[in-house]
Motif scaffolding. Sequence first.
Motif, PDB file in Angstrom:
ATOM      1  N   GLU A  16       0.832  -1.200   0.000  1.00 28.50           N
ATOM      2  CA  GLU A  16       0.000   0.000   0.000  1.00 28.50           C
ATOM      3  C   GLU A  16       0.871   1.256   0.000  1.00 28.50           C
ATOM      4  O   GLU A  16       1.886   1.328   0.692  1.00 28.50           O
ATOM      5  CB  GLU A  16      -0.909   0.002   1.233  1.00 28.50           C
ATOM      6  CG  GLU A  16      -1.972   1.077   1.197  1.00 28.50           C
ATOM      7  CD  GLU A  16      -2.944   0.993   2.367  1.00 28.50           C
ATOM      8  OE1 GLU A  16      -3.845   1.847   2.444  1.00 28.50           O
ATOM      9  OE2 GLU A  16      -2.786   0.083   3.199  1.00 28.50           O
ATOM     10  N   SER A  17       0.465   2.253  -0.766  1.00 29.48           N
ATOM     11  CA  SER A  17       1.272   3.455  -0.952  1.00 29.48           C
ATOM     12  C   SER A  17       1.379   4.286   0.319  1.00 29.48           C
ATOM     13  O   SER A  17       0.399   4.475   1.037  1.00 29.48           O
ATOM     14  CB  SER A  17       0.662   4.338  -2.045  1.00 29.48           C
ATOM     15  OG  SER A  17       0.600   3.651  -3.275  1.00 29.48           O
ATOM     16  N   MET A  18       2.575   4.820   0.584  1.00 29.13           N
ATOM     17  CA  MET A  18       2.746   5.830   1.616  1.00 29.13           C
ATOM     18  C   MET A  18       2.132   7.124   1.108  1.00 29.13           C
ATOM     19  O   MET A  18       2.301   7.484  -0.062  1.00 29.13           O
ATOM     20  CB  MET A  18       4.227   6.024   1.935  1.00 29.13           C
ATOM     21  CG  MET A  18       4.504   6.994   3.061  1.00 29.13           C
ATOM     22  SD  MET A  18       6.241   6.936   3.573  1.00 29.13           S
ATOM     23  CE  MET A  18       6.318   8.320   4.712  1.00 29.13           C
ATOM     24  N   GLU A  19       1.415   7.837   1.978  1.00 27.72           N
ATOM     25  CA  GLU A  19       0.666   9.015   1.555  1.00 27.72           C
ATOM     26  C   GLU A  19       1.391  10.306   1.943  1.00 27.72           C
ATOM     27  O   GLU A  19       2.163  10.349   2.906  1.00 27.72           O
ATOM     28  CB  GLU A  19      -0.726   9.011   2.203  1.00 27.72           C
ATOM     29  CG  GLU A  19      -1.568   7.790   1.873  1.00 27.72           C
ATOM     30  CD  GLU A  19      -2.165   7.843   0.488  1.00 27.72           C
ATOM     31  OE1 GLU A  19      -1.973   8.854  -0.217  1.00 27.72           O
ATOM     32  OE2 GLU A  19      -2.832   6.869   0.097  1.00 27.72           O
ATOM     33  N   CYS A  20       1.094  11.374   1.200  1.00 22.82           N
ATOM     34  CA  CYS A  20       1.599  12.713   1.515  1.00 22.82           C
ATOM     35  C   CYS A  20       0.554  13.486   2.318  1.00 22.82           C
ATOM     36  O   CYS A  20      -0.632  13.442   1.995  1.00 22.82           O
ATOM     37  CB  CYS A  20       1.915  13.487   0.245  1.00 22.82           C
ATOM     38  SG  CYS A  20       3.342  12.900  -0.667  1.00 22.82           S
ATOM     39  N   THR A 126      11.954  -1.061   3.045  1.00 24.07           N
ATOM     40  CA  THR A 126      11.051  -0.062   3.609  1.00 24.07           C
ATOM     41  C   THR A 126      11.581   0.559   4.897  1.00 24.07           C
ATOM     42  O   THR A 126      11.184   1.680   5.250  1.00 24.07           O
ATOM     43  CB  THR A 126       9.655  -0.650   3.873  1.00 24.07           C
ATOM     44  OG1 THR A 126       9.773  -1.769   4.777  1.00 24.07           O
ATOM     45  CG2 THR A 126       9.004  -1.113   2.574  1.00 24.07           C
ATOM     46  N   GLN A 127      12.476  -0.134   5.598  1.00 27.63           N
ATOM     47  CA  GLN A 127      13.022   0.421   6.832  1.00 27.63           C
ATOM     48  C   GLN A 127      14.320   1.188   6.605  1.00 27.63           C
ATOM     49  O   GLN A 127      14.888   1.740   7.550  1.00 27.63           O
ATOM     50  CB  GLN A 127      13.242  -0.702   7.851  1.00 27.63           C
ATOM     51  CG  GLN A 127      11.970  -1.446   8.230  1.00 27.63           C
ATOM     52  CD  GLN A 127      10.895  -0.510   8.758  1.00 27.63           C
ATOM     53  OE1 GLN A 127      11.094   0.194   9.735  1.00 27.63           O
ATOM     54  NE2 GLN A 127       9.731  -0.502   8.106  1.00 27.63           N
ATOM     55  N   PHE A 128      14.793   1.234   5.358  1.00 33.54           N
ATOM     56  CA  PHE A 128      15.961   2.052   5.034  1.00 33.54           C
ATOM     57  C   PHE A 128      15.540   3.525   5.010  1.00 33.54           C
ATOM     58  O   PHE A 128      14.418   3.843   4.627  1.00 33.54           O
ATOM     59  CB  PHE A 128      16.499   1.694   3.646  1.00 33.54           C
ATOM     60  CG  PHE A 128      17.320   0.437   3.591  1.00 33.54           C
ATOM     61  CD1 PHE A 128      17.053  -0.646   4.399  1.00 33.54           C
ATOM     62  CD2 PHE A 128      18.367   0.333   2.690  1.00 33.54           C
ATOM     63  CE1 PHE A 128      17.807  -1.810   4.331  1.00 33.54           C
ATOM     64  CE2 PHE A 128      19.131  -0.814   2.606  1.00 33.54           C
ATOM     65  CZ  PHE A 128      18.852  -1.892   3.428  1.00 33.54           C
ATOM     66  N   GLN A 182       6.379   4.027   5.117  1.00 33.80           N
ATOM     67  CA  GLN A 182       5.296   3.569   5.985  1.00 33.80           C
ATOM     68  C   GLN A 182       4.039   3.327   5.152  1.00 33.80           C
ATOM     69  O   GLN A 182       3.282   4.269   4.862  1.00 33.80           O
ATOM     70  CB  GLN A 182       5.044   4.597   7.083  1.00 33.80           C
ATOM     71  CG  GLN A 182       6.253   4.779   8.000  1.00 33.80           C
ATOM     72  CD  GLN A 182       6.102   5.933   8.953  1.00 33.80           C
ATOM     73  OE1 GLN A 182       6.344   7.077   8.594  1.00 33.80           O
ATOM     74  NE2 GLN A 182       5.683   5.646  10.175  1.00 33.80           N
ATOM     75  N   PRO A 183       3.792   2.091   4.715  1.00 30.81           N
ATOM     76  CA  PRO A 183       2.667   1.796   3.819  1.00 30.81           C
ATOM     77  C   PRO A 183       1.327   2.256   4.375  1.00 30.81           C
ATOM     78  O   PRO A 183       0.988   1.986   5.530  1.00 30.81           O
ATOM     79  CB  PRO A 183       2.718   0.267   3.696  1.00 30.81           C
ATOM     80  CG  PRO A 183       4.144  -0.083   3.963  1.00 30.81           C
ATOM     81  CD  PRO A 183       4.582   0.886   5.020  1.00 30.81           C
ATOM     82  N   GLY A 188       3.232  12.815   7.719  1.00 31.00           N
ATOM     83  CA  GLY A 188       3.841  14.127   7.607  1.00 31.00           C
ATOM     84  C   GLY A 188       5.310  14.061   7.259  1.00 31.00           C
ATOM     85  O   GLY A 188       5.929  15.079   6.950  1.00 31.00           O
ATOM     86  N   ALA A 189       5.907  12.851   7.304  1.00 31.47           N
ATOM     87  CA  ALA A 189       7.292  12.699   6.847  1.00 31.47           C
ATOM     88  C   ALA A 189       7.379  12.979   5.349  1.00 31.47           C
ATOM     89  O   ALA A 189       8.431  13.361   4.843  1.00 31.47           O
ATOM     90  CB  ALA A 189       7.807  11.292   7.161  1.00 31.47           C
ATOM     91  N   TRP A 190       6.269  12.745   4.649  1.00 32.64           N
ATOM     92  CA  TRP A 190       6.088  13.200   3.282  1.00 32.64           C
ATOM     93  C   TRP A 190       4.925  14.180   3.303  1.00 32.64           C
ATOM     94  O   TRP A 190       3.887  13.920   3.935  1.00 32.64           O
ATOM     95  CB  TRP A 190       5.733  12.048   2.344  1.00 32.64           C
ATOM     96  CG  TRP A 190       6.821  11.056   2.093  1.00 32.64           C
ATOM     97  CD1 TRP A 190       8.006  10.928   2.749  1.00 32.64           C
ATOM     98  CD2 TRP A 190       6.799  10.028   1.095  1.00 32.64           C
ATOM     99  NE1 TRP A 190       8.728   9.881   2.237  1.00 32.64           N
ATOM    100  CE2 TRP A 190       8.019   9.323   1.227  1.00 32.64           C
ATOM    101  CE3 TRP A 190       5.888   9.646   0.126  1.00 32.64           C
ATOM    102  CZ2 TRP A 190       8.327   8.238   0.398  1.00 32.64           C
ATOM    103  CZ3 TRP A 190       6.192   8.574  -0.690  1.00 32.64           C
ATOM    104  CH2 TRP A 190       7.413   7.875  -0.555  1.00 32.64           C
TER     105      TRP A 190
END
Length: 324
Positions: A16-20, A126-128, A182-183, A188-190
């Motif tokens: 699942e996509s990480m969101e902005c 994903t954890q990088f 973060q799937p 807010g990181a993006w």
Amino acid sequence: MKSKFVPLSKPLTFIESMECLPVTVVPEGATWTYEIKLDGFRLEVVRDGAETTLYSRNANILNDRFPYIAKALSGIPGGTILDGELVALGPDGRPSFNLLQNFRSAESQIIYYAFDILAYKNRDLTQFPLSERRGILASVVERQEHIDLSAVSQMSAKEMLAFVREQGLEGVVAKRSDSIYQPGQRTGAWSKHRINLGQEFVIGGYVPSNLGLDSIIIGFYRGKDLIYASRVRAGFVPATRRKVFEQIKHLTTPKCPFANLPEAASGRWGQGLTAEKMKECVWLKPEAVAQIEFLEWTGADHLRHTKFVALRDDKDPRKVVKET
């Protein structure tokens, strides 16, 4: 110190996509990096063995629509997952969502901009931190006719905003270089900041006409509630009225899906939907999403001077929120 590769804990599949997070001010600081906000389809590429599968944000398979994108990425290693945006570039070199809708005739103008890598040779990335993922991505993806990397700007937030405005682009995406992937999260990181006013809205009804529909009734989610925002009539021609009607008419329902209707008055700009005006409406299950351009939000969470752009089948209606 570089992060250590960890084998995937489950078979390779869609993530699942990480969101902005929509923001009104672009974040600044040493950890923030900037990309141009591209007006297209979010597209995830899963290379499992010898098979390349293209997934929309909703996990719909799009290989039949864009076989040349899958073919162009057939050379990346098995066990790899890419995240990016599929964009159609108009004659002026700017992304055109309308052009992307006509994908069969716009093949030569469609480009996949990869901006992240979530797995590499069956190893979980994903954890990088994003800075390391970008380095791996650049070594994996070869620029070619339909494939490119999303450019990461070295400008300051102020300079990036000025550039985007000058070029007439949609907006800015800001990402923390130390962020993990973060799937499905919108932490807010993006974040994203739009220059032009426009976003996706859920279609909750329409006003009928002899062409199928005269206008659509749209809203956004606030928590579990669908909030009415506007009726949209501009942007349609007879052909699109018929086409949109054919695509949404099966969603008819007797119940109004908007939590804030009816409204007491039409309001200063006439966008209020009163009980009397609601008698003209046909209600829909809130499952269709439309891209809408507009002039501004009013204090009552209504839109002024709206224009229909296109239907979107790559968006989850439940994730459509007020962005400005």
